[in-house]
Scaffold this active site. Structure first.
Site, PDB file in Angstrom:
ATOM      1  N   LYS A 120       0.819  -1.207   0.000  1.00 26.60           N
ATOM      2  CA  LYS A 120       0.000   0.000   0.000  1.00 26.60           C
ATOM      3  C   LYS A 120       0.854   1.259   0.000  1.00 26.60           C
ATOM      4  O   LYS A 120       0.473   2.261  -0.593  1.00 26.60           O
ATOM      5  CB  LYS A 120      -0.973   0.009   1.182  1.00 26.60           C
ATOM      6  CG  LYS A 120      -2.123  -0.964   0.989  1.00 26.60           C
ATOM      7  CD  LYS A 120      -3.231  -0.736   1.994  1.00 26.60           C
ATOM      8  CE  LYS A 120      -4.378  -1.699   1.751  1.00 26.60           C
ATOM      9  NZ  LYS A 120      -5.362  -1.692   2.829  1.00 26.60           N
ATOM     10  N   LYS A 202      -7.287 -12.395  -9.224  1.00 32.44           N
ATOM     11  CA  LYS A 202      -8.443 -12.503  -8.345  1.00 32.44           C
ATOM     12  C   LYS A 202      -9.552 -11.552  -8.823  1.00 32.44           C
ATOM     13  O   LYS A 202      -9.246 -10.460  -9.284  1.00 32.44           O
ATOM     14  CB  LYS A 202      -7.989 -12.112  -6.933  1.00 32.44           C
ATOM     15  CG  LYS A 202      -8.847 -12.659  -5.835  1.00 32.44           C
ATOM     16  CD  LYS A 202      -8.190 -12.409  -4.487  1.00 32.44           C
ATOM     17  CE  LYS A 202      -9.254 -12.132  -3.459  1.00 32.44           C
ATOM     18  NZ  LYS A 202      -8.738 -11.800  -2.146  1.00 32.44           N
ATOM     19  N   LYS A 205     -13.300  -5.582  -7.618  1.00 32.31           N
ATOM     20  CA  LYS A 205     -14.161  -4.515  -8.128  1.00 32.31           C
ATOM     21  C   LYS A 205     -13.355  -3.348  -8.672  1.00 32.31           C
ATOM     22  O   LYS A 205     -13.888  -2.468  -9.320  1.00 32.31           O
ATOM     23  CB  LYS A 205     -15.144  -4.042  -7.060  1.00 32.31           C
ATOM     24  CG  LYS A 205     -14.506  -3.406  -5.857  1.00 32.31           C
ATOM     25  CD  LYS A 205     -15.538  -3.121  -4.787  1.00 32.31           C
ATOM     26  CE  LYS A 205     -14.935  -3.303  -3.428  1.00 32.31           C
ATOM     27  NZ  LYS A 205     -15.669  -4.138  -2.527  1.00 32.31           N
TER      28      LYS A 205
END
Ligand code: TRP
Length: 339
Positions: A120, A202, A205
């Protein structure tokens, strides 16, 4: 005979917008099974982890709306808010309080090794805040407050569960038994649903191609279209095997929705083409999501009811959270007020 004590299950999800079919089959469906069908065995605590979400900058109105939406999704799954504790993390201040204490029992080095932190911070170099760094400690607080036995988590959260166990063991080692050391809960059918367009990735969204994922609120015809345009192979034979990632993924989806085994699916589609198979998968997904969608649409228009459930959930959660926090503070040596 003395009845065996029920095991405590805790999990949480960030309010990051409409979940996908992957989230549903990989996590939520199991949450529901544990809360309903296995209610004899488990006491379930499910939270919307809104405190975790502010490690990224969000518009206040978006955070508010997404939190209510995710809460509505949890109830729409059919999780009974009276028999289980379904709550919003920020409504239970003990999470932040315990997180502070646990921060002081977590080493800078071990937190630096969290792969999610590294990923991140590389992705958002402009906002590597301290909250992002201590995120796993807040997650440890979420889990340890409820003395959870099991934490259903996906692969991406396993390392966070490991650090939770380390923190709990360290604290128990210093002060004596305070926290239950939780186990990860990996389901047998731990579905990992992949992108319909790139079955090596994977389902997500945030996929730039919306055909890669099915959102829980997609219309029936959109679901069917997306399944029909899923990437497969040129063999035209339905079986689970190497080099057949696309078909394997559709078989996984079909199996999760219908409860059929791969063998059963193979014989069901023996001699049939991918067209028939995809239609069947599409219809199975539509049937599976129909009740969730209908219930969500009903609930999201009843804000008063949702807030009332959230208030009850917070009250039930606080009852347990306060007990653990008090015990922890006493052990550390904070001065207690007379009552
Ligand atoms: N970090 C988890 C995620 O992003 C969400 C989460 C927060 C969680 N607290 C938790 C999961 C406690 C399990 C237990 O998916």
């Amino acid at each position: 005979m003395e009845q065996e004590k029920k095991k405590i299950v805790l999990s949480a999800v960030q309010p990051t917008g409409t979940p996908t079919l992957g989230n549903y089959l990989g996590a939520f469906k199991n949450w529901k099974i544990m809360a309903n069908d296995m209610a004899q065995e488990y006491d379930c605590f499910y939270a919307v982890a809104d405190l975790h979400s502010i490690t990224v900058r969000l518009q206040p109105a978006d955070l508010r709306r997404q939190t209510l939406e995710m809460y509505a999704f949890l109830l729409a799954l059919g999780i009974d808010p009276e028999k289980n504790v379904v709550f919003i993390q920020s409504h239970v201040p003990e999470h932040a309080q315990l997180a502070w204490i646990l921060n002081c029992y977590t080493q800078f080095g071990e937190a630096s090794r969290m792969t999610q932190f590294k990923d991140k911070s590389e992705k958002h170099p402009e906002n590597v805040n301290v909250g992002l760094f201590s995120y796993p400690v807040l997650m440890a607080a979420d889990i340890l407050l409820y003395q959870a036995d099991y934490v259903p988590v996906g692969d991406d959260q396993k390392q966070h569960l490991e650090i939770t166990r380390d923190i709990a063991e360290r604290f128990n080692g210093i002060y004596g038994n305070t926290f239950k050391v939780p186990e990860p809960f990996i389901h047998k059918a731990g579905a990992r649903i992949m992108s319909l367009q790139d079955p090596a990735k994977k389902m997500s969204k945030s996929d730039a191609n919306p055909k890669g994922f099915i959102s829980l609120l997609d219309d029936d015809n959109v679901i069917l279209k997306k399944i029909k345009s899923a990437v497969t192979d040129s063999e035209a034979k339905v079986y689970y095997g190497e080099g057949k990632d696309g078909i394997n993924n559709l078989m996984e989806i079909y199996s999760c929705c219908t409860g059929k085994s791969f063998d059963e699916i193979e014989s069901e589609f023996d001699g049939k083409g991918y067209g028939d198979f995809k239609t069947a998968v599409g219809e199975a997904v539509i049937d599976e999501l129909k009740p969730v969608k209908a219930e969500y649409n009903r609930l999201i228009n009843d804000k008063a009811y949702l807030l009332q459930c959230a208030a009850t959930g917070a009250e039930m959660a606080s009852h347990f959270a306060q007990r653990t926090l008090k015990k922890t503070m006493k052990k550390v040596g904070f001065l207690q007020l007379e009552k």
